[in-house]
Write a protein that holds these residues in place. Structure first.
Motif, short mmCIF file in Angstrom:
data_model
loop_
_atom_site.label_atom_id
_atom_site.label_comp_id
_atom_site.label_asym_id
_atom_site.label_seq_id
_atom_site.Cartn_x
_atom_site.Cartn_y
_atom_site.Cartn_z
N MET A 1 56.07 37.74 64.80
CA MET A 1 56.78 36.81 63.93
C MET A 1 56.16 36.86 62.53
N TYR A 2 57.02 36.74 61.52
CA TYR A 2 56.58 36.90 60.13
C TYR A 2 56.90 35.66 59.30
N LEU A 3 56.26 35.57 58.16
CA LEU A 3 56.41 34.39 57.33
C LEU A 3 57.85 34.17 56.89
N TYR A 4 58.56 35.24 56.57
CA TYR A 4 59.94 35.09 56.13
C TYR A 4 60.88 34.68 57.27
N ASP A 5 60.37 34.70 58.53
CA ASP A 5 61.17 34.22 59.65
C ASP A 5 61.21 32.68 59.69
N ILE A 6 60.21 32.03 59.13
CA ILE A 6 60.16 30.56 59.18
C ILE A 6 60.33 29.92 57.81
N ILE A 7 60.24 30.71 56.73
CA ILE A 7 60.47 30.19 55.38
C ILE A 7 61.56 31.03 54.73
N ASP A 8 62.74 30.47 54.60
CA ASP A 8 63.89 31.24 54.14
C ASP A 8 63.73 31.78 52.72
N ASP A 9 63.15 30.94 51.84
CA ASP A 9 63.09 31.35 50.43
C ASP A 9 61.76 31.98 50.04
N PHE A 10 60.99 32.43 51.06
CA PHE A 10 59.70 33.04 50.73
C PHE A 10 59.89 34.37 50.01
N ARG A 11 59.13 34.53 48.95
CA ARG A 11 59.10 35.80 48.23
C ARG A 11 57.76 36.47 48.49
N PRO A 12 57.73 37.79 48.64
CA PRO A 12 56.45 38.48 48.83
C PRO A 12 55.47 38.11 47.73
N GLU A 13 54.22 38.41 47.97
CA GLU A 13 53.16 37.99 47.05
C GLU A 13 53.53 38.30 45.60
N ASP A 14 53.54 37.28 44.77
CA ASP A 14 53.78 37.44 43.35
C ASP A 14 52.83 36.51 42.61
#
Length: 483
Positions: A1-14
């Motif tokens: 399971m990955y972070l974008y699976d539980i946070i819809d608006d997550f953007r990769p590290e910026d």
């Protein structure tokens, strides 16, 4: 399971996001500098329990989550002197039938910049750019200080209105230093001395004729010796008042008490003062202009000793905890703690807009030998400038500021060029006479023992004992401490 699976608006590290699987206890600088970068830039979020390359969830159970929060809170408290605003959010997820959590820590952009990360006695400033954390440049630091949203002490408005009759000392000082030109209200308004309704700033009040604020206290001491000690003070005078009169008070005190000498040439002699006038002026103005006026119960200390002058002002440099004694004045960017106070001194041609005045101090001592060079240091939230006495032949070195003698009613008539070095050398371990003379590069003689060592023993600054049938000496830490 990955972070974008539980946070819809997550953007990769910026610039605004970064992930860490765990807070590394062995190398905390790696993630602490990220926090420093966030608060010095636009804020950001640190996701904990998430691998930083793949964004795979590792997560925490409830006990681990609480421990991580507690550890993070303690580390922020220990390593940042500026108050940092942040919030915790525990985000649950289910994997293999087990409920786990990731921790999102949101950091707000600081109202007071630059925020300094303090570790191992040094201060570091970081910013966030293009998804990476990097050390701030001098230009970055200056821009941060200028854009700080929180007004510093001297720029805070009061409910007191400007009245020219209350600032005669300031108007006269301006006239003295500007070829008899008159200071205008328009000039004062241009630097923010008062607002459009003529309400004064806190820094402005420090120039008023009737100023008697506790945070303007100046204490001048003449020790007449090589060291500080309560029974060594020849004179001690206090002053409270406006910054113009504070400068004049300090300068007059030193001018009346400093040594004067001369250098012989083939055909004549050249008169010299203990402290070059320009270096003295710059050091006094620097102490008054960059003082931290928010530190209650503090004072500017002016300590005149046989071989040096030490001017100490409350407030560290760029929030660094300590700066060891150094001759290198150029390591420090000229960001001003009190912009308004500095602007007033600039108007009066008592400061230059481009710098701190350190360059002039160095220039005045450019022909001096290595033992007559000025140096600076910071300790215990105080900043000190040390000017060597040019009439004192032996000069000083940085170690002279390492020892303080706590003189508890002892008569001390032993001040010589070896005292501090011996006390520092013997501070942590017994040393034989041979070891001491070897360190000083002098002969191991009866004269040295009788005239240098024994007075230190007699005055209870050195303790003597026998180690393997040899007399050895150790500093008496009840009467001496190492800074």
């Amino acid at each position: 399971m990955y972070l974008y699976d539980i946070i819809d608006d997550f953007r990769p590290e910026d610039t605004l996001n970064e992930c860490k699987a765990r807070l590394n206890r062995d190398n905390y600088i790696g993630w602490m500098k990220t926090i420093c970068g966030f608060v010095n830039t636009k804020g950001g979020s640190l996701f904990l329990g998430v691998k930083d390359k793949t964004y795979e969830l590792i997560g925490y159970n409830l006990k681990e989550l609480d421990n991580e929060k507690l550890y993070l809170t303690q580390m922020i408290s220990n390593h940042f002197k500026t108050t940092i605003e942040y919030t915790f959010e525990s985000i649950p997820y289910i994997i293999n039938g087990e409920k786990r959590y990731i921790l999102k820590v949101s950091f707000h952009e600081s109202r007071v910049k630059p925020v300094v990360l303090n570790t191992n006695g040094f201060g570091y400033i970081f910013i966030r750019q293009d998804g990476k954390t990097s050390p701030a440049t001098t230009e970055n630091i200056i821009l941060m200080a200028k854009s700080s949203a929180f007004p510093y002490f001297d720029n805070q408005l009061t409910n007191i209105k400007f009245n020219r009759k209350n600032f005669n000392d300031l108007f006269n000082f301006y006239k003295e230093r500007n070829d008899s030109k008159e200071l205008t209200e328009k000039l004062l308004e241009s630097i923010g001395f008062f607002d459009q309704n003529k309400f004064l700033k806190k820094g402005s009040l420090l120039f008023s004729d009737d100023c008697n604020a506790d945070n303007t206290l100046v204490v001048c001491n003449n020790f007449g010796s090589l060291t500080r000690g309560v029974n060594l003070v020849n004179s001690s005078i206090n002053f409270k008042g406006n910054l113009i009169n504070a400068y004049k008070f300090i300068y007059e005190y030193l001018n009346q008490r400093m040594n004067h000498g001369f250098i012989k040439t083939k055909d004549s002699r050249i008169d010299i003062d203990a402290f070059p006038s320009r270096a003295l002026f710059e050091s006094i103005i620097n102490a008054l202009a960059h003082r931290d006026y928010l530190i209650d119960g503090s004072q500017v200390s002016v300590d005149l000793m046989q071989n040096r002058l030490v001017i100490t002002s409350p407030g560290s440099l760029f929030e660094k905890e300590d700066i060891p004694p150094t001759y290198n004045f150029y390591n420090f960017a000229s960001v001003r703690r009190n912009k308004l106070i500095c602007d007033v001194f600039i108007l009066c041609k008592a400061m230059e807009a481009k710098g701190t005045g350190f360059e002039k101090i160095i220039k005045d001592y450019e022909n001096a030998d290595s033992r007559h060079k000025p140096f600076i240091f910071s300790k215990n939230n105080q900043f000190s400038i040390v000017l060597p006495d040019l009439t004192y032949p032996s000069g000083i070195d940085i170690s002279d500021e390492a020892i303080t003698i706590i003189n508890k009613g002892l008569l001390l008539n032993i001040n010589n060029k070896y005292t501090n070095k011996i006390l520092a050398f013997c501070y942590s371990k017994e040393k034989s006479l041979k070891e001491i003379t070897s360190m000083l590069d002098v002969s191991n003689s009866t004269y040295f023992k009788n005239n240098i060592i024994n007075p230190l023993v007699d005055n209870k600054l050195l303790l003597v004992s026998k180690v393997k049938n040899k007399l050895c000496y150790k500093t008496n830490t009840e009467n001496v401490y190492l800074n």
